[in-house]
Design a protein around this motif. Structure first.
Motif, short mmCIF file in Angstrom:
data_model
loop_
_atom_site.label_atom_id
_atom_site.label_comp_id
_atom_site.label_asym_id
_atom_site.label_seq_id
_atom_site.Cartn_x
_atom_site.Cartn_y
_atom_site.Cartn_z
N GLN A 67 0.83 -1.21 0.00
CA GLN A 67 0.00 0.00 0.00
C GLN A 67 0.86 1.26 0.00
N GLY A 70 2.32 1.96 -3.27
CA GLY A 70 1.36 2.16 -4.35
C GLY A 70 1.22 0.96 -5.27
N ASP A 90 -0.76 -2.32 -6.22
CA ASP A 90 -2.03 -3.04 -6.09
C ASP A 90 -1.76 -4.54 -6.24
N LYS A 125 10.67 2.59 -3.02
CA LYS A 125 9.99 3.29 -1.93
C LYS A 125 10.77 3.19 -0.63
#
Length: 454
Positions: free
Chosen positions: A173, A176, A178, A198
């Motif tokens: 999450q 980002g 899915d 990230k």
């Protein structure tokens, strides 16, 4: 699972012979046994036998929590067959069964056995083809196949171990990603890059197995997903083929692109990396739920499960990794009585509910495997695991069952091949071999050192 079992690793394929998948996950302690006298009937026991059968059966099983679970099934069994006494004995089955069947002395009426071990002693198992015939159409094809030798069924399929992709929902999450976008293994690599972007380079999102025995088992899950195994039904090697090259290329990309946390499954180092939020994806068998449930502390409840990615878009996302069955030795004293027990345990609602449903040993039910008998999959037998945030693991896993390829064969030399194939895959991950060299070398070694000498 008992605390004494938490430090062990799964599957008898590991380089340490004392480490077994069932010792670790306690997921399939085959207990009860044997079968024989019904051959004249040409089928399974009927209700007419309820009050006419009597005697004692000796069932071998490993010690541990599941020994207690199976032991507790004797009560419901004896409601059907009050005159059959089940003598349930805890032994080291892997160590004792081969020599016992070879000598024919003090042979049990039945025993639990890992599927990868089944072919080695197949000639010494009782032919149960006629007895199990009423159930064969409702057994997962993969499990029926691994219990069939020379066209005859010689083992009672028990647990099913579907392959799944475990993932950290919170990390995906935040990055980002899915989960629904991960349809193929290429998609998985892309998602891993996004997570690393990230969280930084210390995060190597995909578990990369380091134990040679577990590596071979893991690779066979990926192979089964593509409809192959190391050998075909005729015993011909299939290692040097496109499906296996796909797997080697995938594993090498994880290494080369610095996306893999390389560790032995649930070893202290592996758990430490998981708890440090360095691992986000764990493609493994259903029995890996044991980690989020009982081993992980910081990340408990943050994990989820989904079907494996496909090798090609639209391809199957289902496979099996490991498993076990029950066998009845040819020299069992009361094989038909043991069959009655297995029939109860595996094919009756009272039996499989007692094993997989909530009980004193597993209050939420046994969730590290599933029945291989399709009617047993129609109702959830275990509760949603807290380690997965109360996700419906039963639904996720059963949703893959109909797509599991049934074309799979264990070679008699499967365990011995770890020295060659499993080890060579590790050499590739060390940067010492290319994917094609792994397949060439392993094929040559297995052909000359195992097949030619058998």
């Amino acid at each position: 699972m008992s605390t004494s079992e938490k430090t062990f690793l799964p599957n008898a394929l590991t380089t340490n012979p004392s480490i077994s998948r069932r010792t670790f996950i306690s997921t399939a302690t085959g207990t009860l046994v044997a079968a024989a006298g019904l051959a004249a009937c040409g089928g399974s026991a009927s209700s007419n036998d309820l009050n006419s059968t009597s005697g004692t059966i000796t069932i071998w099983d490993r010690s541990g929590d599941l020994f207690q679970v199976f032991d507790a099934t004797k009560e419901s069994f004896n409601k059907k067959y009050p005159n059959i006494k089940v003598k349930h004995v805890a032994v080291d089955v892997d160590a004792k069964l081969p020599s016992t069947l070879a000598t024919g002395v003090n042979v049990p009426d039945g025993a639990f056995y890992e599927d990868n071990n089944l072919p080695v002693l197949a000639a010494k198992y009782y032919d149960i083809t006629d007895w199990i015939k009423p159930y064969t159409k409702d057994i997962v094809p993969f499990k029926l196949r691994v219990n069939t030798y020379n066209g005859r069924i010689v083992g009672i399929p028990w647990d099913l171990d579907p392959g799944l992709l475990y993932y950290r929902e919170d990390m995906l999450q935040q990055a980002g990603v899915d989960p629904q976008s991960i349809e193929t293994y290429d998609d998985l690599l892309t998602a891993a890059h996004n997570i690393q972007d990230k969280f930084g380079p210390k995060v190597k999102p995909i578990h990369l197995e380091q134990d040679p025995g577990l590596t071979q088992l893991w690779v066979e899950m990926f192979a089964n997903q593509q409809g192959v195994s190391m050998v075909n039904e005729q015993g011909k090697l299939q290692l040097n083929s496109q499906p296996y090259l796909n797997i080697m290329n995938f594993l090498k990309r994880i290494r080369d692109e610095n996306l893999g946390t390389r560790a032995v499954y649930y070893s202290p180092g592996d758990i430490a990396a998981i708890e440090a939020d360095q691992v986000a994806f764990y493609p493994w068998a259903i029995w890996a739920v044991y980690g989020p449930e009982l081993l992980f502390k910081k990340s408990k409840g943050k994990w989820r499960a989904m079907p494996l990615p496909a090798w090609t878009k639209g391809g199957t996302r289902a496979a099996v990794m490991g498993g076990s069955s029950f066998i009845i030795p040819k020299k069992a004293k009361n094989p038909h009585l043991a069959w009655l027990y297995y029939e109860h345990l595996v094919f009756s609602p009272e039996g499989y509910r007692a094993v997989y449903g909530p009980n004193k040993i597993y209050p939420g039910g046994l969730n590290t495997s599933m029945p291989s008998y399709l009617p047993a999959l129609k109702e959830p037998l275990f509760k949603n695991p807290a380690g997965l945030g109360d996700q419906d693991l039963w639904q996720v896993a059963t949703g893959t069952v109909n797509n599991i390829p049934g074309n799979f064969t264990y070679a008699t030399w499967y365990n011995q091949a770890v020295t060659y194939f499993g080890t060579n895959v590790q050499r590739m991950l060390d940067g010492q071999m290319t994917p094609q060299q792994v397949l060439d070398k392993s094929t040559s070694d297995i052909q000359t050192k195992l097949i030619a000498r058998s």
